[in-house]
Design a protein around this motif. Structure first.
Motif, PDB file in Angstrom:
ATOM      1  N   LYS A  26     -13.774  -9.603  10.842  1.00 20.05           N
ATOM      2  CA  LYS A  26     -13.433  -8.261  10.366  1.00 20.05           C
ATOM      3  C   LYS A  26     -12.470  -7.539  11.301  1.00 20.05           C
ATOM      4  N   ALA A  27     -12.708  -7.580  12.581  1.00 22.43           N
ATOM      5  CA  ALA A  27     -11.840  -6.879  13.535  1.00 22.43           C
ATOM      6  C   ALA A  27     -10.419  -7.437  13.487  1.00 22.43           C
ATOM      7  N   LYS A  28     -10.292  -8.752  13.348  1.00 22.66           N
ATOM      8  CA  LYS A  28      -8.966  -9.367  13.251  1.00 22.66           C
ATOM      9  C   LYS A  28      -8.256  -8.921  11.981  1.00 22.66           C
ATOM     10  N   TYR A  29      -8.993  -8.889  10.871  1.00 28.03           N
ATOM     11  CA  TYR A  29      -8.384  -8.447   9.617  1.00 28.03           C
ATOM     12  C   TYR A  29      -7.920  -7.001   9.715  1.00 28.03           C
ATOM     13  N   LEU A  30      -8.752  -6.153  10.282  1.00 20.92           N
ATOM     14  CA  LEU A  30      -8.387  -4.743  10.405  1.00 20.92           C
ATOM     15  C   LEU A  30      -7.157  -4.569  11.294  1.00 20.92           C
ATOM     16  N   ALA A  31      -7.077  -5.347  12.368  1.00 19.68           N
ATOM     17  CA  ALA A  31      -5.905  -5.270  13.253  1.00 19.68           C
ATOM     18  C   ALA A  31      -4.651  -5.748  12.522  1.00 19.68           C
ATOM     19  N   ARG A  32      -4.782  -6.834  11.765  1.00 20.06           N
ATOM     20  CA  ARG A  32      -3.632  -7.352  11.015  1.00 20.06           C
ATOM     21  C   ARG A  32      -3.172  -6.334   9.975  1.00 20.06           C
ATOM     22  N   LEU A  33      -4.127  -5.725   9.283  1.00 17.24           N
ATOM     23  CA  LEU A  33      -3.775  -4.739   8.264  1.00 17.24           C
ATOM     24  C   LEU A  33      -3.138  -3.498   8.878  1.00 17.24           C
ATOM     25  N   LYS A  34      -3.574  -3.138  10.067  1.00 19.59           N
ATOM     26  CA  LYS A  34      -2.973  -1.989  10.759  1.00 19.59           C
ATOM     27  C   LYS A  34      -1.508  -2.294  11.107  1.00 19.59           C
ATOM     28  N   ARG A  35      -1.245  -3.540  11.536  1.00 19.70           N
ATOM     29  CA  ARG A  35       0.142  -3.931  11.817  1.00 19.70           C
ATOM     30  C   ARG A  35       0.980  -3.904  10.542  1.00 19.70           C
ATOM     31  N   ILE A  36       0.403  -4.401   9.447  1.00 21.65           N
ATOM     32  CA  ILE A  36       1.111  -4.401   8.166  1.00 21.65           C
ATOM     33  C   ILE A  36       1.398  -2.970   7.725  1.00 21.65           C
ATOM     34  N   GLU A  37       0.432  -2.103   7.929  1.00 15.26           N
ATOM     35  CA  GLU A  37       0.624  -0.686   7.594  1.00 15.26           C
ATOM     36  C   GLU A  37       1.798  -0.113   8.390  1.00 15.26           C
ATOM     37  N   GLY A  38       1.872  -0.461   9.650  1.00 19.76           N
ATOM     38  CA  GLY A  38       2.982  -0.003  10.486  1.00 19.76           C
ATOM     39  C   GLY A  38       4.315  -0.550  10.001  1.00 19.76           C
ATOM     40  N   GLN A  39       4.321  -1.818   9.613  1.00 19.24           N
ATOM     41  CA  GLN A  39       5.544  -2.412   9.068  1.00 19.24           C
ATOM     42  C   GLN A  39       5.969  -1.688   7.788  1.00 19.24           C
ATOM     43  N   THR A  40       5.003  -1.354   6.960  1.00 20.35           N
ATOM     44  CA  THR A  40       5.300  -0.663   5.705  1.00 20.35           C
ATOM     45  C   THR A  40       5.875   0.726   5.982  1.00 20.35           C
ATOM     46  N   ARG A  41       5.314   1.414   6.949  1.00 21.05           N
ATOM     47  CA  ARG A  41       5.875   2.713   7.339  1.00 21.05           C
ATOM     48  C   ARG A  41       7.299   2.545   7.867  1.00 21.05           C
ATOM     49  N   GLY A  42       7.533   1.440   8.573  1.00 20.06           N
ATOM     50  CA  GLY A  42       8.877   1.150   9.075  1.00 20.06           C
ATOM     51  C   GLY A  42       9.869   0.960   7.937  1.00 20.06           C
ATOM     52  N   ILE A  43       9.444   0.311   6.866  1.00 14.57           N
ATOM     53  CA  ILE A  43      10.307   0.137   5.694  1.00 14.57           C
ATOM     54  C   ILE A  43      10.628   1.501   5.085  1.00 14.57           C
ATOM     55  N   HIS A  44       9.622   2.345   4.986  1.00 15.39           N
ATOM     56  CA  HIS A  44       9.828   3.694   4.465  1.00 15.39           C
ATOM     57  C   HIS A  44      10.874   4.426   5.305  1.00 15.39           C
ATOM     58  N   ARG A  45      10.738   4.313   6.612  1.00 10.49           N
ATOM     59  CA  ARG A  45      11.671   4.975   7.527  1.00 10.49           C
ATOM     60  C   ARG A  45      13.085   4.394   7.366  1.00 10.49           C
ATOM     61  N   MET A  46      13.180   3.074   7.202  1.00 10.16           N
ATOM     62  CA  MET A  46      14.491   2.438   7.028  1.00 10.16           C
ATOM     63  C   MET A  46      15.202   2.973   5.782  1.00 10.16           C
ATOM     64  N   ILE A  47      14.453   3.123   4.707  1.00  7.19           N
ATOM     65  CA  ILE A  47      15.048   3.648   3.475  1.00  7.19           C
ATOM     66  C   ILE A  47      15.435   5.113   3.669  1.00  7.19           C
ATOM     67  N   ASP A  48      14.546   5.864   4.310  1.00  7.43           N
ATOM     68  CA  ASP A  48      14.828   7.271   4.565  1.00  7.43           C
ATOM     69  C   ASP A  48      16.092   7.432   5.403  1.00  7.43           C
ATOM     70  N   GLU A  49      16.339   6.496   6.318  1.00  2.88           N
ATOM     71  CA  GLU A  49      17.503   6.552   7.202  1.00  2.88           C
ATOM     72  C   GLU A  49      18.712   5.819   6.628  1.00  2.88           C
ATOM     73  N   ASP A  50      18.627   5.415   5.360  1.00  2.00           N
ATOM     74  CA  ASP A  50      19.740   4.754   4.664  1.00  2.00           C
ATOM     75  C   ASP A  50      20.230   3.497   5.380  1.00  2.00           C
TER      76      ASP A  50
END
Length: 111
Positions: A26-50
């Motif tokens: 469980k702890a490994k899954y939660l850590a992996r999902l947290k990283r994925i969440e960060g990557q997804t936020r990064g994609i949002h930021r990339m689009i926002d920054e054109d």
């Protein structure tokens, strides 16, 4: 017993509340999902920054791959724990868990 209602999925064949195939990791899954969440936020930021389309698509591909890896690991845990436990019990419990696992595999393959 059928496995169509959400309540039926709350436990695996071991019949212990809140014991799932992934509990050990469980702890490994939660850590992996947290990283994925960060990557997804990064994609949002990339689009926002054109930023450049191909760079964004590369990141989307990385997130997709990461989520697929989580899904495969969860499926492996489910088969190792829940399906194996049901197979030990035999009968309808085994048939239902195998059918449930096959449906999950089919969904993953189609996506």
């Amino acid at each position: 017993m059928t496995t169509n209602s959400p309540a039926d999925h709350s436990t695996c064949s071991c019949h212990e509340p809140d014991v799932h195939g992934y509990n050990e990791n469980k702890a490994k899954y939660l850590a992996r999902l947290k990283r994925i969440e960060g990557q997804t936020r990064g994609i949002h930021r990339m689009i926002d920054e054109d930023q450049y389309c191909i760079d964004i698509l590369t990141q989307v591909s990385a997130v997709t791959s990461a989520l697929e890896n989580v899904a495969l690991a969860l499926l492996q845990d489910h088969i190792s724990h829940c399906v194996t436990g049901a197979a030990t019990e035999g009968g309808d419990a085994a048939d239902e868990k195998i059918a449930e696992a096959m449906k999950a595999i089919q969904k993953m393959v189609k996506s």
